[in-house]
Design an enzyme around this catalytic site. Structure first.
Site, mmCIF file in Angstrom:
data_model
loop_
_atom_site.group_PDB
_atom_site.id
_atom_site.type_symbol
_atom_site.label_atom_id
_atom_site.label_comp_id
_atom_site.label_asym_id
_atom_site.label_seq_id
_atom_site.Cartn_x
_atom_site.Cartn_y
_atom_site.Cartn_z
ATOM 1 N N TYR A 1 -1.345 -1.874 6.792
ATOM 2 C CA TYR A 1 -1.155 -2.847 5.718
ATOM 3 C C TYR A 1 -1.754 -4.211 6.074
ATOM 4 O O TYR A 1 -1.248 -5.243 5.647
ATOM 5 C CB TYR A 1 0.338 -2.980 5.389
ATOM 6 N N HIS B 1 1.685 7.430 -0.443
ATOM 7 C CA HIS B 1 0.468 6.620 -0.319
ATOM 8 C C HIS B 1 -0.684 7.605 -0.326
ATOM 9 O O HIS B 1 -0.580 8.692 0.227
ATOM 10 C CB HIS B 1 0.456 5.845 1.002
ATOM 11 N N LYS C 1 6.263 8.870 1.664
ATOM 12 C CA LYS C 1 7.038 7.692 1.997
ATOM 13 C C LYS C 1 8.526 8.032 2.135
ATOM 14 O O LYS C 1 8.973 9.113 1.726
ATOM 15 C CB LYS C 1 6.830 6.621 0.918
ATOM 16 N N GLU D 1 -7.952 5.933 7.749
ATOM 17 C CA GLU D 1 -6.528 6.263 7.723
ATOM 18 C C GLU D 1 -6.243 7.578 8.439
ATOM 19 O O GLU D 1 -5.247 7.695 9.160
ATOM 20 C CB GLU D 1 -6.028 6.299 6.281
ATOM 21 N N ASN E 1 7.289 4.751 -4.293
ATOM 22 C CA ASN E 1 6.458 5.497 -5.240
ATOM 23 C C ASN E 1 5.990 6.841 -4.669
ATOM 24 O O ASN E 1 4.910 7.307 -4.976
ATOM 25 C CB ASN E 1 5.276 4.638 -5.696
#
Length: 145
Positions: free
Chosen positions: A51, A121, A11, A132, A118
């Site tokens: 998402y 992913h 990220k 994905e 964080n």
């Protein structure tokens, strides 16, 4: 044990903190093999698809904005029980709850308002990993040796 390939997205916070190499080294030290890797900017369309489970929520625009702050690095990793093992290495999604020694515990933001920051992913199931990987990689961008 099952041989699996999982998707990891580094990220924007991982790129901004310049920790992608350290995180990738941890995955490789655990015996995972890189099958695909690339840097890319995420479009509104790919983010809405990725998402979809939260795209209608009022906080989704802030997620989209965050994920477009910088390019991301998409990584297809292969290994025995890769999905569960990668998620264990990462630690809880909420970095404030992640123990030292986990990737999110060591590199994630500790500000409770930054839960989306964080580091990575990671796919949460074989079905999600397959979808994905297909979303972020063309067929000829994932390699087997």
């Amino acid at each position: 044990m099952a041989l699996e390939t999982t998707l990891i997205l580094f990220k924007p916070d991982a790129l901004q903190k310049n920790v992608t190499g350290q995180v990738l080294s941890r995955f490789q030290a655990e015996g995972f093999v890189i099958r695909g890797i690339k840097m890319m900017k995420l479009s509104d369309e790919i983010l809405a698809e990725h998402y979809a489970h939260i795209a209608s929520m009022p906080f989704f625009p802030s997620v989209r904005e965050f994920m477009q702050e910088t390019p991301v690095i998409a990584l297809a990793l292969e290994g025995e029980n890769a999905i569960a093992r990668v998620r264990d290495l990462l630690g809880p999604t909420d970095s404030t709850q992640a123990a030292a020694g986990t990737i999110r515990g060591d590199f994630g933001f500790k500000d409770s308002d930054s839960k989306m920051r964080n580091v990575c992913h990671a796919s949460d199931s074989p079905e999600a990993a397959a979808a994905e990987i297909k979303r972020f990689f063309k067929e000829d961008e994932v390699f087997a040796f």
